[in-house]
Design an enzyme around this catalytic site. Structure first.
Site, short mmCIF file in Angstrom:
data_model
loop_
_atom_site.label_atom_id
_atom_site.label_comp_id
_atom_site.label_asym_id
_atom_site.label_seq_id
_atom_site.Cartn_x
_atom_site.Cartn_y
_atom_site.Cartn_z
N ASN A 168 -16.44 8.93 -23.71
CA ASN A 168 -17.87 9.19 -23.62
C ASN A 168 -18.60 7.92 -23.20
OD1 ASN A 168 -20.37 10.54 -24.01
ND2 ASN A 168 -20.53 9.73 -26.10
N HIS A 171 -22.20 5.88 -23.36
CA HIS A 171 -23.35 5.90 -24.26
C HIS A 171 -24.31 4.76 -23.90
CE1 HIS A 171 -25.59 6.96 -27.82
NE2 HIS A 171 -25.66 5.67 -28.12
N SER A 195 -22.00 1.41 -23.57
CA SER A 195 -20.65 1.47 -24.13
C SER A 195 -19.88 2.64 -23.54
CB SER A 195 -20.69 1.67 -25.66
OG SER A 195 -21.50 0.70 -26.29
N ASP A 218 -20.27 9.28 -31.92
CA ASP A 218 -20.22 7.99 -31.23
C ASP A 218 -19.54 6.92 -32.08
OD1 ASP A 218 -21.49 9.05 -28.98
OD2 ASP A 218 -23.47 8.67 -29.81
#
Ligand code: GAR
Length: 200
Positions: A106, A108, A135, A144
């Site tokens: 993912n 972020h 990130s 997260d």
């Protein structure tokens, strides 16, 4: 060839950057499909690049789990080596995460573990910090909270609003994402090893 599925909710500008990178024959990964949880504008980028896409509208399912089952079924059609969440603004249900982790990453718009969740840019501004960041992480069962694969600091400038700051963060996210996918595809980054080290 190492294959990637990208899941989005929004404009997909980071997806587009990855599609551009992956169009280079020297890049070691190919995007094979783009998925969305809604009628996302970013699906147009897939069309531009001749990449198939699918939509699993969250609103049409009775529960997150049922939505996740259909999303998982779509991913099973393509069997990608890696799933990239690039602005997918939904938490994946635990069952789907369990099936895919550590092969799901993912991006972020904050320097995790600072400012997790759906409003990473807004929350950094509200906190009045002098710097935030971008990130790329492995998705685990938390919000997260997975192992960090790459991150970089970005200053908050006087006069920044959420849009201005986010637009400065995104180019950094793109660079990190393209580099992380490249390193995973070449085997330079071993997701299972990173994940196991994080668990201990
Ligand atoms: C990106 O900044 C991504 O990190 C963020 O949404 C944006 C998508 O932009 N994701 C999250 O905040 C997830 N919690 P894009 O649609 O233009 O690529």
């Amino acid at each position: 060839m190492f294959t990637v599925a990208v899941l989005i909710s929004g404009t997909g500008s980071n997806l587009r950057a990855l599609l551009e990178a992956a169009a280079d024959p020297d890049y070691p990964a190919r995007v094979v499909v783009v998925g969305a949880d809604r009628d996302a504008d970013g699906l147009a980028h897939a069309e531009d690049f001749g990449i198939p896409s699918f939509t699993v509208p969250y609103a049409r399912f009775a529960s997150r789990e049922e939505w996740g089952d259909e999303l998982g079924a779509q991913l099973d059609v393509w069997k990608p080596d890696l799933v990239v969440l690039s602005g997918l603004m939904r938490l994946l249900p635990a069952g789907l995460v369990d099936r895919w982790t550590p092969r799901v990453v993912n991006t972020h718009p904050a320097y995790l573990p600072e400012f997790p969740g759906a409003h990473g840019v807004r929350d950094a501004l509200a906190a009045g910090v002098a710097q935030t960041g971008a990130s790329v992480i492995i998705v685990d069962s938390g919000v997260d909270s997975g192992p960090i694969l790459a991150q970089e600091r970005i200053p908050v400038l006087p006069g920044d609003d959420e849009h201005a700051l986010h637009e400065r963060i995104k180019p950094v996210e793109r660079r990190l994402l393209i580099d992380v996918v490249r390193r995973i595809a070449t085997g330079e980054v071993d997701l299972a090893a990173v994940s196991a080290a994080h668990a201990h």
